[in-house]
Motif scaffolding. Structure first.
Motif, PDB file in Angstrom:
ATOM      1  N   MET A   1       0.763  -1.196  -0.042  1.00 46.35           N
ATOM      2  CA  MET A   1       0.124   0.108   0.079  1.00 46.35           C
ATOM      3  C   MET A   1       1.081   1.216  -0.056  1.00 46.35           C
ATOM      4  O   MET A   1       0.657   2.341  -0.739  1.00 46.35           O
ATOM      5  N   LYS A   2       1.782   1.312   0.969  1.00 43.43           N
ATOM      6  CA  LYS A   2       2.875   2.437   0.863  1.00 43.43           C
ATOM      7  C   LYS A   2       3.364   2.595  -0.581  1.00 43.43           C
ATOM      8  O   LYS A   2       3.459   3.743  -1.043  1.00 43.43           O
ATOM      9  N   GLU A   3       3.766   1.458  -1.328  1.00 47.35           N
ATOM     10  CA  GLU A   3       4.572   1.470  -2.556  1.00 47.35           C
ATOM     11  C   GLU A   3       3.568   2.245  -3.562  1.00 47.35           C
ATOM     12  O   GLU A   3       3.941   3.183  -4.426  1.00 47.35           O
ATOM     13  N   GLU A   4       2.333   1.819  -3.428  1.00 45.99           N
ATOM     14  CA  GLU A   4       1.306   2.187  -4.362  1.00 45.99           C
ATOM     15  C   GLU A   4       0.954   3.829  -4.131  1.00 45.99           C
ATOM     16  O   GLU A   4       0.766   4.446  -4.953  1.00 45.99           O
ATOM     17  N   GLN A   5       0.959   4.277  -2.923  1.00 43.84           N
ATOM     18  CA  GLN A   5       0.898   5.617  -2.707  1.00 43.84           C
ATOM     19  C   GLN A   5       1.969   6.406  -3.187  1.00 43.84           C
ATOM     20  O   GLN A   5       1.740   7.429  -3.761  1.00 43.84           O
TER      21      GLN A   5
END
Length: 63
Positions: free
Chosen positions: A56-60
């Motif tokens: 999720m962090k990478e997607e953000q």
């Protein structure tokens, strides 16, 4: 806490289980919190959560 995971059969049961664990981890006695973490580690749930949070962090960041 009985040292076992709950058999989760549907979304409502999963929601109840998550609330139960959240309660234990936030206001439970030290022994209960330790046992909850042991269960989550044994089940692989902690690793799954860490992996999901990283994704999720990478997607953000790449968003």
């Amino acid at each position: 806490m009985n040292g076992r995971t709950l058999p989760v059969k549907n979304d409502m049961q999963m929601h109840d289980y998550i609330e139960y664990l959240a309660d234990i981890l936030t206001v439970g006695e030290l022994e209960e919190r330790v046992k909850a973490v042991e269960i989550l580690l044994k089940d692989g749930k902690m690793q799954e959560l860490e992996t999901r949070m990283e994704r999720m962090k990478e997607e953000q960041e790449n968003g």
